[in-house]
Design a protein around this motif. Structure first.
Motif, PDB file in Angstrom:
ATOM      1  N   TYR A 194      -5.402 -40.293 -42.894  1.00 46.35           N
ATOM      2  CA  TYR A 194      -4.009 -39.977 -42.570  1.00 46.35           C
ATOM      3  C   TYR A 194      -3.702 -40.469 -41.154  1.00 46.35           C
ATOM      4  O   TYR A 194      -4.525 -40.326 -40.254  1.00 46.35           O
ATOM      5  CB  TYR A 194      -3.771 -38.472 -42.621  1.00 46.35           C
ATOM      6  CG  TYR A 194      -4.080 -37.842 -43.950  1.00 46.35           C
ATOM      7  CD1 TYR A 194      -3.065 -37.554 -44.864  1.00 46.35           C
ATOM      8  CD2 TYR A 194      -5.392 -37.528 -44.305  1.00 46.35           C
ATOM      9  CE1 TYR A 194      -3.348 -36.962 -46.092  1.00 46.35           C
ATOM     10  CE2 TYR A 194      -5.685 -36.943 -45.528  1.00 46.35           C
ATOM     11  CZ  TYR A 194      -4.656 -36.670 -46.417  1.00 46.35           C
ATOM     12  OH  TYR A 194      -4.950 -36.099 -47.635  1.00 46.35           O
ATOM     13  N   SER A 195      -2.501 -41.016 -40.969  1.00 51.60           N
ATOM     14  CA  SER A 195      -2.127 -41.415 -39.615  1.00 51.60           C
ATOM     15  C   SER A 195      -1.949 -40.171 -38.743  1.00 51.60           C
ATOM     16  O   SER A 195      -2.415 -40.137 -37.596  1.00 51.60           O
ATOM     17  CB  SER A 195      -0.850 -42.257 -39.626  1.00 51.60           C
ATOM     18  OG  SER A 195       0.233 -41.524 -40.182  1.00 51.60           O
ATOM     19  N   LYS A 196      -1.306 -39.123 -39.292  1.00 50.41           N
ATOM     20  CA  LYS A 196      -1.098 -37.865 -38.579  1.00 50.41           C
ATOM     21  C   LYS A 196      -1.195 -36.703 -39.573  1.00 50.41           C
ATOM     22  O   LYS A 196      -1.059 -36.907 -40.784  1.00 50.41           O
ATOM     23  CB  LYS A 196       0.292 -37.841 -37.901  1.00 50.41           C
ATOM     24  CG  LYS A 196       0.443 -38.799 -36.726  1.00 50.41           C
ATOM     25  CD  LYS A 196       1.818 -38.637 -36.089  1.00 50.41           C
ATOM     26  CE  LYS A 196       1.973 -39.535 -34.868  1.00 50.41           C
ATOM     27  NZ  LYS A 196       3.302 -39.360 -34.233  1.00 50.41           N
ATOM     28  N   PRO A 197      -1.387 -35.481 -39.077  1.00 47.57           N
ATOM     29  CA  PRO A 197      -1.547 -34.343 -39.988  1.00 47.57           C
ATOM     30  C   PRO A 197      -0.374 -34.094 -40.927  1.00 47.57           C
ATOM     31  O   PRO A 197      -0.558 -33.537 -42.000  1.00 47.57           O
ATOM     32  CB  PRO A 197      -1.752 -33.159 -39.030  1.00 47.57           C
ATOM     33  CG  PRO A 197      -2.354 -33.772 -37.813  1.00 47.57           C
ATOM     34  CD  PRO A 197      -1.695 -35.111 -37.686  1.00 47.57           C
ATOM     35  N   ARG A 199       1.552 -36.361 -42.394  1.00 55.64           N
ATOM     36  CA  ARG A 199       1.877 -37.554 -43.180  1.00 55.64           C
ATOM     37  C   ARG A 199       1.036 -37.606 -44.447  1.00 55.64           C
ATOM     38  O   ARG A 199      -0.011 -36.975 -44.546  1.00 55.64           O
ATOM     39  CB  ARG A 199       1.620 -38.815 -42.350  1.00 55.64           C
ATOM     40  CG  ARG A 199       2.357 -38.862 -41.029  1.00 55.64           C
ATOM     41  CD  ARG A 199       3.845 -39.055 -41.201  1.00 55.64           C
ATOM     42  NE  ARG A 199       4.559 -38.980 -39.934  1.00 55.64           N
ATOM     43  CZ  ARG A 199       4.716 -39.991 -39.084  1.00 55.64           C
ATOM     44  NH1 ARG A 199       4.165 -41.165 -39.368  1.00 55.64           N
ATOM     45  NH2 ARG A 199       5.391 -39.833 -37.975  1.00 55.64           N
ATOM     46  N   TYR A 223      -7.959 -37.862 -39.667  1.00 54.13           N
ATOM     47  CA  TYR A 223      -6.686 -38.166 -38.999  1.00 54.13           C
ATOM     48  C   TYR A 223      -6.918 -39.177 -37.884  1.00 54.13           C
ATOM     49  O   TYR A 223      -7.844 -39.025 -37.081  1.00 54.13           O
ATOM     50  CB  TYR A 223      -6.077 -36.893 -38.427  1.00 54.13           C
ATOM     51  CG  TYR A 223      -5.811 -35.838 -39.464  1.00 54.13           C
ATOM     52  CD1 TYR A 223      -4.779 -35.983 -40.383  1.00 54.13           C
ATOM     53  CD2 TYR A 223      -6.613 -34.704 -39.546  1.00 54.13           C
ATOM     54  CE1 TYR A 223      -4.534 -35.022 -41.353  1.00 54.13           C
ATOM     55  CE2 TYR A 223      -6.378 -33.732 -40.510  1.00 54.13           C
ATOM     56  CZ  TYR A 223      -5.346 -33.901 -41.411  1.00 54.13           C
ATOM     57  OH  TYR A 223      -5.110 -32.944 -42.370  1.00 54.13           O
ATOM     58  N   ASP A 226      -3.366 -37.467 -33.351  1.00 57.71           N
ATOM     59  CA  ASP A 226      -3.025 -36.052 -33.335  1.00 57.71           C
ATOM     60  C   ASP A 226      -1.504 -35.892 -33.283  1.00 57.71           C
ATOM     61  O   ASP A 226      -0.755 -36.875 -33.290  1.00 57.71           O
ATOM     62  CB  ASP A 226      -3.731 -35.317 -32.190  1.00 57.71           C
ATOM     63  CG  ASP A 226      -3.328 -35.824 -30.805  1.00 57.71           C
ATOM     64  OD1 ASP A 226      -2.239 -36.429 -30.661  1.00 57.71           O
ATOM     65  OD2 ASP A 226      -4.101 -35.608 -29.843  1.00 57.71           O
ATOM     66  N   GLU A 227      -1.032 -34.665 -33.206  1.00 55.27           N
ATOM     67  CA  GLU A 227       0.416 -34.414 -33.244  1.00 55.27           C
ATOM     68  C   GLU A 227       1.141 -34.980 -32.031  1.00 55.27           C
ATOM     69  O   GLU A 227       2.351 -35.221 -32.078  1.00 55.27           O
ATOM     70  CB  GLU A 227       0.671 -32.914 -33.372  1.00 55.27           C
ATOM     71  CG  GLU A 227       0.190 -32.351 -34.713  1.00 55.27           C
ATOM     72  CD  GLU A 227       0.390 -30.859 -34.819  1.00 55.27           C
ATOM     73  OE1 GLU A 227       0.722 -30.235 -33.786  1.00 55.27           O
ATOM     74  OE2 GLU A 227       0.214 -30.321 -35.932  1.00 55.27           O
ATOM     75  N   THR A 232      -7.252 -39.055 -32.268  1.00 54.13           N
ATOM     76  CA  THR A 232      -8.076 -37.858 -32.428  1.00 54.13           C
ATOM     77  C   THR A 232      -9.469 -38.135 -31.864  1.00 54.13           C
ATOM     78  O   THR A 232      -9.862 -39.297 -31.697  1.00 54.13           O
ATOM     79  CB  THR A 232      -8.202 -37.496 -33.913  1.00 54.13           C
ATOM     80  OG1 THR A 232      -8.815 -38.591 -34.617  1.00 54.13           O
ATOM     81  CG2 THR A 232      -6.842 -37.180 -34.520  1.00 54.13           C
TER      82      THR A 232
END
Length: 241
Positions: A194-197, A199, A223, A226-227, A232
């Motif tokens: 995942y690119s971000k949590p 998505r 991931y 991160d947000e 990450t």
């Protein structure tokens, strides 16, 4: 050593250098993920299909001392890879071949390898938007090889019980499972990237075993950012060690 429009980039974690050319090919995060999720065992005999500029072979060379075979259909990428391999002093271990993987039967006896990796073209030829540059089109679209071709070549190359590890688009997960099973490559583990949590998964790394029993392990999500938009810790480890 460098030709026009080429540059020498770092693989920082592995302390290696690689020749890149954006007009022809530059590796993406997907190649790093494939290298990261591939476990190399002491007595593995390794083949890398759709090798591009040799990035995955270089990454795997840092995980052991085995010889590595690599196949790429585009002659310019083979030349770049061979010069990168020589620059890093690995030409006695990594053997880059200019070869169409559909012709592996004519060049390799069956069941020679215990580990095959592949970063294939992701998109079908009926994709509406295709790269205009031919080299990019071949690398990204199923122009010169399809998912079936990759699995057929792998079935020929792998020993019974050998592992096949492929990075691909998450949207084609069911195509991958069905095609692998058609060629007696049983999916055993999948990583969703995942690119971000918040998505949807964009990328997957699938590990299959030739002649394996059914039973699929879903690994914890991975991931990239991160947000806050920073790498990450897991992704930073892949890039920087």
């Amino acid at each position: 050593m460098l030709l026009p429009n080429e540059r020498l980039d770092y693989l920082l974690k592995e302390n290696l250098r690689i020749i890149q050319n954006d007009d022809v090919f530059s590796f993406s995060t997907d190649a790093l993920l494939l290298g990261h999720f591939t476990t190399v065992r002491k007595h593995d005999r390794i083949m890398d299909l759709c090798s591009g500029n040799g990035v995955v072979a270089l990454l795997l060379s840092d995980k052991g001392t085995q010889d590595i075979e690599a196949i790429e259909i585009q002659s310019q990428l083979v030349d770049m890879a061979q010069r990168s391999i020589a620059y890093n002093g690995l030409d006695s271990r990594i053997h880059m071949r200019h070869l169409d993987l559909r012709d592996v039967r004519q060049h390799y006896a069956p069941s020679q390898f215990s580990l095959v990796t592949c970063n294939p073209p992701y998109f079908k030829t009926n994709q509406r938007h295709q790269h205009l540059k031919e080299a990019h089109k071949i690398a990204r679209h199923e122009v010169m090889c399809t998912l079936d071709d990759c699995c057929m070549a792998t079935r020929h190359l792998l020993k019974e019980g050998g592992r096949f590890i492929m990075v691909h688009r998450a949207e084609r997960f069911m195509d991958i499972v069905e095609t692998m099973r058609t060629y007696q490559l049983e999916p055993k583990k999948v990583h969703f990237i995942y690119s971000k949590p918040d998505r949807s998964a964009q990328t997957i790394v699938v590990e299959a075993r030739k002649g394996g029993n059914q039973g699929l392990e879903i690994a914890p999500p991975f991931y990239i950012y991160d947000e806050a938009g920073a790498y990450t810790p897991e992704m930073s480890e892949i890039y920087y060690g």
